[in-house]
Design an enzyme around this catalytic site. Structure first.
Site, PDB file in Angstrom:
ATOM      1  N   GLU A  95       2.277  11.713  -1.132  1.00 61.46           N
ATOM      2  CA  GLU A  95       2.669  10.757  -0.095  1.00 61.46           C
ATOM      3  C   GLU A  95       3.943  11.122   0.657  1.00 61.46           C
ATOM      4  O   GLU A  95       4.959  10.419   0.565  1.00 61.46           O
ATOM      5  CB  GLU A  95       2.824   9.363  -0.709  1.00 61.46           C
ATOM      6  CG  GLU A  95       1.565   8.872  -1.405  1.00 61.46           C
ATOM      7  CD  GLU A  95       1.661   7.399  -1.816  1.00 61.46           C
ATOM      8  OE1 GLU A  95       2.767   6.836  -1.822  1.00 61.46           O
ATOM      9  OE2 GLU A  95       0.608   6.806  -2.119  1.00 61.46           O
ATOM     10  N   TYR A 125      -4.409   1.676  -0.855  1.00 60.29           N
ATOM     11  CA  TYR A 125      -4.123   0.347  -1.413  1.00 60.29           C
ATOM     12  C   TYR A 125      -4.668  -0.769  -0.526  1.00 60.29           C
ATOM     13  O   TYR A 125      -5.304  -1.685  -1.003  1.00 60.29           O
ATOM     14  CB  TYR A 125      -2.618   0.188  -1.688  1.00 60.29           C
ATOM     15  CG  TYR A 125      -2.219   1.058  -2.867  1.00 60.29           C
ATOM     16  CD1 TYR A 125      -2.353   0.590  -4.162  1.00 60.29           C
ATOM     17  CD2 TYR A 125      -1.807   2.378  -2.686  1.00 60.29           C
ATOM     18  CE1 TYR A 125      -2.062   1.396  -5.261  1.00 60.29           C
ATOM     19  CE2 TYR A 125      -1.510   3.193  -3.780  1.00 60.29           C
ATOM     20  CZ  TYR A 125      -1.647   2.695  -5.054  1.00 60.29           C
ATOM     21  OH  TYR A 125      -1.377   3.498  -6.133  1.00 60.29           O
ATOM     22  N   GLU A 182      -5.218   7.937  -6.006  1.00 58.91           N
ATOM     23  CA  GLU A 182      -4.661   6.653  -6.457  1.00 58.91           C
ATOM     24  C   GLU A 182      -5.403   5.513  -5.791  1.00 58.91           C
ATOM     25  O   GLU A 182      -5.656   5.540  -4.583  1.00 58.91           O
ATOM     26  CB  GLU A 182      -3.178   6.475  -6.064  1.00 58.91           C
ATOM     27  CG  GLU A 182      -2.202   7.268  -6.870  1.00 58.91           C
ATOM     28  CD  GLU A 182      -0.751   7.032  -6.422  1.00 58.91           C
ATOM     29  OE1 GLU A 182      -0.425   5.949  -5.877  1.00 58.91           O
ATOM     30  OE2 GLU A 182       0.047   7.953  -6.609  1.00 58.91           O
ATOM     31  N   HIS A 230       6.457  14.141  -6.901  1.00 55.64           N
ATOM     32  CA  HIS A 230       6.218  12.703  -6.719  1.00 55.64           C
ATOM     33  C   HIS A 230       7.583  12.020  -6.644  1.00 55.64           C
ATOM     34  O   HIS A 230       7.949  11.219  -7.496  1.00 55.64           O
ATOM     35  CB  HIS A 230       5.342  12.162  -7.853  1.00 55.64           C
ATOM     36  CG  HIS A 230       4.671  10.848  -7.565  1.00 55.64           C
ATOM     37  ND1 HIS A 230       3.308  10.643  -7.720  1.00 55.64           N
ATOM     38  CD2 HIS A 230       5.170   9.659  -7.131  1.00 55.64           C
ATOM     39  CE1 HIS A 230       3.000   9.386  -7.408  1.00 55.64           C
ATOM     40  NE2 HIS A 230       4.117   8.757  -7.050  1.00 55.64           N
ATOM     41  N   ASN A 232      -4.671   8.349  -1.361  1.00 50.82           N
ATOM     42  CA  ASN A 232      -4.171   7.163  -2.057  1.00 50.82           C
ATOM     43  C   ASN A 232      -4.398   5.966  -1.151  1.00 50.82           C
ATOM     44  O   ASN A 232      -3.896   5.940  -0.024  1.00 50.82           O
ATOM     45  CB  ASN A 232      -2.669   7.281  -2.348  1.00 50.82           C
ATOM     46  CG  ASN A 232      -2.350   8.319  -3.406  1.00 50.82           C
ATOM     47  OD1 ASN A 232      -3.242   8.959  -3.948  1.00 50.82           O
ATOM     48  ND2 ASN A 232      -1.074   8.467  -3.700  1.00 50.82           N
ATOM     49  N   ARG A 284      -4.089  12.802 -13.923  1.00 50.05           N
ATOM     50  CA  ARG A 284      -3.170  13.239 -12.860  1.00 50.05           C
ATOM     51  C   ARG A 284      -1.752  12.832 -13.242  1.00 50.05           C
ATOM     52  O   ARG A 284      -1.475  11.639 -13.397  1.00 50.05           O
ATOM     53  CB  ARG A 284      -3.565  12.585 -11.536  1.00 50.05           C
ATOM     54  CG  ARG A 284      -2.593  12.846 -10.401  1.00 50.05           C
ATOM     55  CD  ARG A 284      -3.068  12.186  -9.100  1.00 50.05           C
ATOM     56  NE  ARG A 284      -2.157  12.467  -7.999  1.00 50.05           N
ATOM     57  CZ  ARG A 284      -1.343  11.558  -7.430  1.00 50.05           C
ATOM     58  NH1 ARG A 284      -1.353  10.309  -7.825  1.00 50.05           N
ATOM     59  NH2 ARG A 284      -0.537  11.903  -6.458  1.00 50.05           N
TER      60      ARG A 284
HETATM   61  C1  GBH Z   1       1.950   4.684  -4.331  1.00 52.83           C
HETATM   62  O1  GBH Z   1       2.625   4.437  -3.156  1.00 52.83           O
HETATM   63  C2  GBH Z   1       2.773   5.614  -5.162  1.00 52.83           C
HETATM   64  O2  GBH Z   1       2.283   6.934  -5.087  1.00 52.83           O
HETATM   65  C3  GBH Z   1       2.895   5.188  -6.593  1.00 52.83           C
HETATM   66  O3  GBH Z   1       3.904   5.914  -7.212  1.00 52.83           O
HETATM   67  C4  GBH Z   1       3.123   3.689  -6.662  1.00 52.83           C
HETATM   68  O4  GBH Z   1       3.420   3.242  -7.951  1.00 52.83           O
HETATM   69  C5  GBH Z   1       1.894   3.013  -6.134  1.00 52.83           C
HETATM   70  O5  GBH Z   1       1.597   3.460  -4.851  1.00 52.83           O
HETATM   71  C6  GBH Z   1       1.979   1.491  -6.085  1.00 52.83           C
HETATM   72  O6  GBH Z   1       2.931   1.076  -5.162  1.00 52.83           O
HETATM   73  O7  GBH Z   1       3.631  -2.005   3.675  1.00 52.83           O
HETATM   74  O8  GBH Z   1       4.508  -0.641   5.453  1.00 52.83           O
HETATM   75  O9  GBH Z   1       4.634   0.100   3.156  1.00 52.83           O
HETATM   76  C7  GBH Z   1       1.942   3.572  -2.266  1.00 52.83           C
HETATM   77  C8  GBH Z   1       2.821   3.227  -1.120  1.00 52.83           C
HETATM   78  C9  GBH Z   1       1.993   1.171  -0.253  1.00 52.83           C
HETATM   79  C10 GBH Z   1       2.687   2.949   1.187  1.00 52.83           C
HETATM   80  C11 GBH Z   1       1.364   0.492   0.895  1.00 52.83           C
HETATM   81  C12 GBH Z   1       2.048   2.257   2.312  1.00 52.83           C
HETATM   82  C13 GBH Z   1       1.462   0.140   3.216  1.00 52.83           C
HETATM   83  C14 GBH Z   1       2.318   0.133   4.412  1.00 52.83           C
HETATM   84  N1  GBH Z   1       2.071   2.583  -0.050  1.00 52.83           N
HETATM   85  N2  GBH Z   1       2.047   0.828   2.091  1.00 52.83           N
HETATM   86  S1  GBH Z   1       3.874  -0.658   4.143  1.00 52.83           S
END
Ligand code: GBH
Length: 461
Positions: free
Chosen positions: A172, A303, A367, A127, A301, A83
């Site tokens: 996103e 996390y 992701e 992106h 995606n 991707r």
């Molecule tokens: C992704 O964004 C991106 O697509 C990627 O490019 C990036 O490198 C990767 O993640 C790692 O960061 O704490 O309020 O922001 C993820 C972004 C991270 C957004 C976790 C939401 C939780 C809420 N996300 N976040 S906050």
């Protein structure tokens, strides 16, 4: 890898797709070559204090010049899918007008290389690297940007659709709208609530317009989709205030995207909340039909998940501006280098919930991954048991969700290699491959070797 990391993956079928993911600005470098014009990230990186260490993507992983070796690296990881995203300002400098053939040629060569190695290219059209000229004309809060995006999408589609089957419009949109136009920690760094709400609507409109046009131009079966970042939003306690905060967080983070995409309307409670703040999505006649045009795959995606409280530390239910408090509380337990909690069980919870609330939509994890404080030895080797465990637990969480009916068809690790981590610069490393930024030498970490072995085990090969 530790014996505990040999997880039960028997229920992941041989057809399950395995990939690695990257994005253009985070890896390419070569920002002024072959006719590329600046994006909002080139500009943002030059704003004092915007990015840790004053870092920028000028060189990044120098992927633009090292693409053939990087494709060989991807191949060596045993994945079947890659991707990547296309940089709009390479393909259509300034965001308008005809295609820049020199810029398109890079993605043409990349696609050919991948296919020659038997790796399926998954293209993300956006992106986050909006051409700066379009930001100067108002950016995503300006409705015209949605139409510009659909035009740009067709330039890429016309060039690659004879070989590319899987198309993702946006990565996103929550980050583009919320972090870019309201919180201001991502490009373009604006801080205006109404602008963020308008950006949400125009991003979704751009997705719908592009999807309709690509689908109409497709001469064989293709898969179209959108990738959303999603977490879970649980109330911190069972009080009415905390439950309401969780509802708002889920509404702003997930439902204001998936409801219009899948049900053709914005969620009524969020429309009401916005009205109470004196704002609204700038919907015009026919927009929701465009936004809800059918698509084939939801990119997820993930996390981490969070809890939400409706009171601040002092117990107030409203902030200084009179808005209800929505305070994220990070679940207890271990954290990554981003200070993000590790919440694999909430990944299962999210996927099962998506299957329940938005049925009939195949999902792919576009992701998932983690930054840790890697220490590389003199040869660049990284024994990242923490990242290996993170991946193992989250892949197991996907398998658990599938057992509960969630239709998840693939998994992409974020990221192929260490890269420019946006506002965190190069300090945070998400790669399963280590990058030495002095020499640009790439070295697979222990997690990459574990990933390769896991894939081959699941495939039974
Ligand atoms: C992704 O964004 C991106 O697509 C990627 O490019 C990036 O490198 C990767 O993640 C790692 O960061 O704490 O309020 O922001 C993820 C972004 C991270 C957004 C976790 C939401 C939780 C809420 N996300 N976040 S906050």
């Amino acid at each position: 890898p530790a014996p505990g990391l040999l997880l039960p993956t028997a229920d992941l079928p041989p057809s399950f797709r395995w990939g690695v993911a990257t994005s253009s600005y985070q890896i390419e470098g070569a920002v002024a070559e072959d006719g590329r014009t600046p994006s909002i990230w080139d500009t943002f990186c030059r704003m004092p204090g915007a990015v840790v260490g004053g870092d920028n993507g000028d060189v990044a992983c120098d992927h633009y010049h090292r693409m053939p070796q990087d494709v060989a690296l991807i191949k060596s990881l045993g994945v079947d899918t890659y991707r990547f995203s296309v940089a709009w300002p390479r393909v259509q400098p300034g965001g308008r007008g005809p295609a820049n053939q020199a810029g398109l040629a890079f993605y043409d060569r990349l696609t050919d290389r991948l296919l020659a190695e038997g790796i399926d290219p998954w293209v993300t059209l956006y992106h986050w690297d909006l051409p700066q000229e379009l930001e100067d004309a108002g950016g995503w809060p300006n409705r015209d940007t949605a139409y510009r995006f659909a035009d740009y999408a067709m330039l890429v589609f016309d060039k690659l659709s004879d070989r590319v089957d899987n198309w993702t419009t946006l990565n996103e949109p929550w980050c583009s709208a919320w972090l870019g136009y309201y919180v201001g920690v991502h490009a373009p760094g604006r801080k205006n609530f109404d602008d963020a709400i308008a950006a949400v609507h125009h991003l979704l409109l751009g997705h719908g317009l592009a999807t309709q046009r690509m689908r109409a131009a497709a001469t064989r079966e293709m898969k179209f989709g959108i990738t959303l970042n999603m977490g879970t939003a649980d109330p911190a306690t069972d009080t009415a205030a905390d439950r309401d905060a969780a509802r708002r967080a889920d509404g702003m983070g997930l439902r204001i995207y998936l409801d219009p995409l899948r049900k053709g309307s914005y969620p009524a409670d969020m429309v009401e909340d916005l009205a109470a703040r004196g704002t609204a999505f700038p919907v015009q006649d026919g927009d929701l039909e465009v936004i809800s045009t059918p698509f084939d795959v939801l990119g997820v995606n993930f996390y981490f998940g969070q809890d939400f409280s409706g009171t601040d530390e002092q117990g107030n239910t409203h902030d200084a501006d009179g808005h209800p408090v929505v305070r994220a509380i990070l679940p207890a337990g271990p954290r990554t280098a981003m200070d993000w909690p590790i919440t694999a069980e909430r990944f299962t919870q999210l996927l099962v919930r998506l299957h329940r609330d938005y049925p009939g939509l195949p999902m792919v994890i576009t992701e998932n991954g983690a930054a840790f404080d890697d220490s590389a030895d003199a040869d660049g080797n990284v024994a990242d048991e923490d990242r290996t465990s993170y991946l193992a637990e989250h892949i197991a969480a996907v398998a658990a969700a599938r057992e509960q009916g969630a239709d998840v068809r693939g998994y992409f690790a974020w990221s192929l290699m260490d890269n420019f981590e946006w506002a965190e610069g190069y300090a945070k490393r998400f790669g399963i491959v280590h990058v030495d930024y002095e020499t640009q030498v790439r070295t697979p970490k222990q997690s990459a070797l574990w990933y390769r072995d896991t894939i081959s085990r699941v495939r039974g090969s």
